[in-house]
Write a protein that holds these residues in place. Sequence first.
Motif, short mmCIF file in Angstrom:
data_model
loop_
_atom_site.label_atom_id
_atom_site.label_comp_id
_atom_site.label_asym_id
_atom_site.label_seq_id
_atom_site.Cartn_x
_atom_site.Cartn_y
_atom_site.Cartn_z
N SER A 93 0.84 -1.20 0.00
CA SER A 93 0.00 0.00 0.00
C SER A 93 0.88 1.25 0.00
N CYS A 94 0.43 2.26 -0.75
CA CYS A 94 1.26 3.44 -1.01
C CYS A 94 1.00 4.57 -0.02
N HIS A 95 0.27 4.30 1.06
CA HIS A 95 0.03 5.33 2.08
C HIS A 95 -0.29 4.66 3.40
N LEU A 96 -0.24 5.43 4.48
CA LEU A 96 -0.68 4.93 5.79
C LEU A 96 -2.09 5.46 6.03
N GLY A 122 6.97 6.97 1.12
CA GLY A 122 7.45 7.96 0.16
C GLY A 122 6.48 8.11 -1.01
N ASN A 123 5.68 9.19 -0.98
CA ASN A 123 4.62 9.37 -1.98
C ASN A 123 3.94 10.70 -1.67
N LEU A 124 3.85 11.57 -2.65
CA LEU A 124 3.23 12.88 -2.39
C LEU A 124 1.78 12.95 -2.86
N VAL A 125 1.23 11.83 -3.31
CA VAL A 125 -0.14 11.87 -3.83
C VAL A 125 -1.15 11.48 -2.73
N CYS A 126 -1.44 10.17 -2.58
CA CYS A 126 -2.56 9.83 -1.69
C CYS A 126 -2.32 10.08 -0.20
N PRO A 127 -1.08 10.06 0.33
CA PRO A 127 -0.98 10.41 1.77
C PRO A 127 -1.58 11.76 2.11
#
Length: 224
Positions: A93-96, A122-127
């Motif tokens: 999963s790309c966010h917490l 590390g991801n500036l979109v969905c977090p």
Amino acid sequence: MTKEIRIEKKVLSENERLAAELRNKMVLNGVLSLNIVSSPGAGKTSLLEKTLRALKDEFRIAIIAGDVQTENDAKRLIEAGGKWVRPLVTGGSCHLDARMISRELKNLDLKKVDLLIIENVGNLVCPSSYDLGEYMKVVVISVPEGDDKPLKYPGMFKRSGLMIVNKTDLLGTSDFSMDVVKKNALSMNQDLDILEISCRTGEGIEAWYEWLRKHIKRTKKKSV
Ligand code: MG
Ligand code: ZN
């Protein structure tokens, strides 16, 4: 409304509910909680290593280190002196989300914590869409990423309270302009605090420690 959008809305409102619960707990216990977000490689873990080495005797610091696959970052933070560090491997999963955070916090006595830092994936979109019950999102960007980052990921810059520009030791090696990145970030969010640092040389990092001291103090005041 399509079915997908309806499900997404439901997931997000459940997340909001849990996040509000978490935020309440933090306030009651006087814990400053920060959600650190960035692209991969901007230097979140290096920043936290430095912070632990400098402040571990001054404050009681707890860290949740989110990662997609490995526990490497958590290991680095334990080596830097972190006494309560939990690896949170998302398994792809790309966010917490708030549920993951409340699960991790089950075994932590918040009365014994001054500062909780959540290192997001590390991801500036969905977090940017997932409230983790934090007091503030801190967005870290680095000089090699370019000065147009705030324009590419407006949501994240709008929802953050502090932007840290890392790797200032690399200024002058590309077209990156500090003035331009600041202008771009403030055009998204005029209330954004900005700090310029180099984790490698230590330049500017004292200002980050001062920022933490100030906000930890404020949080304690609010809880009494
Ligand atoms: Mg990391
Ligand atoms: Zn995601």
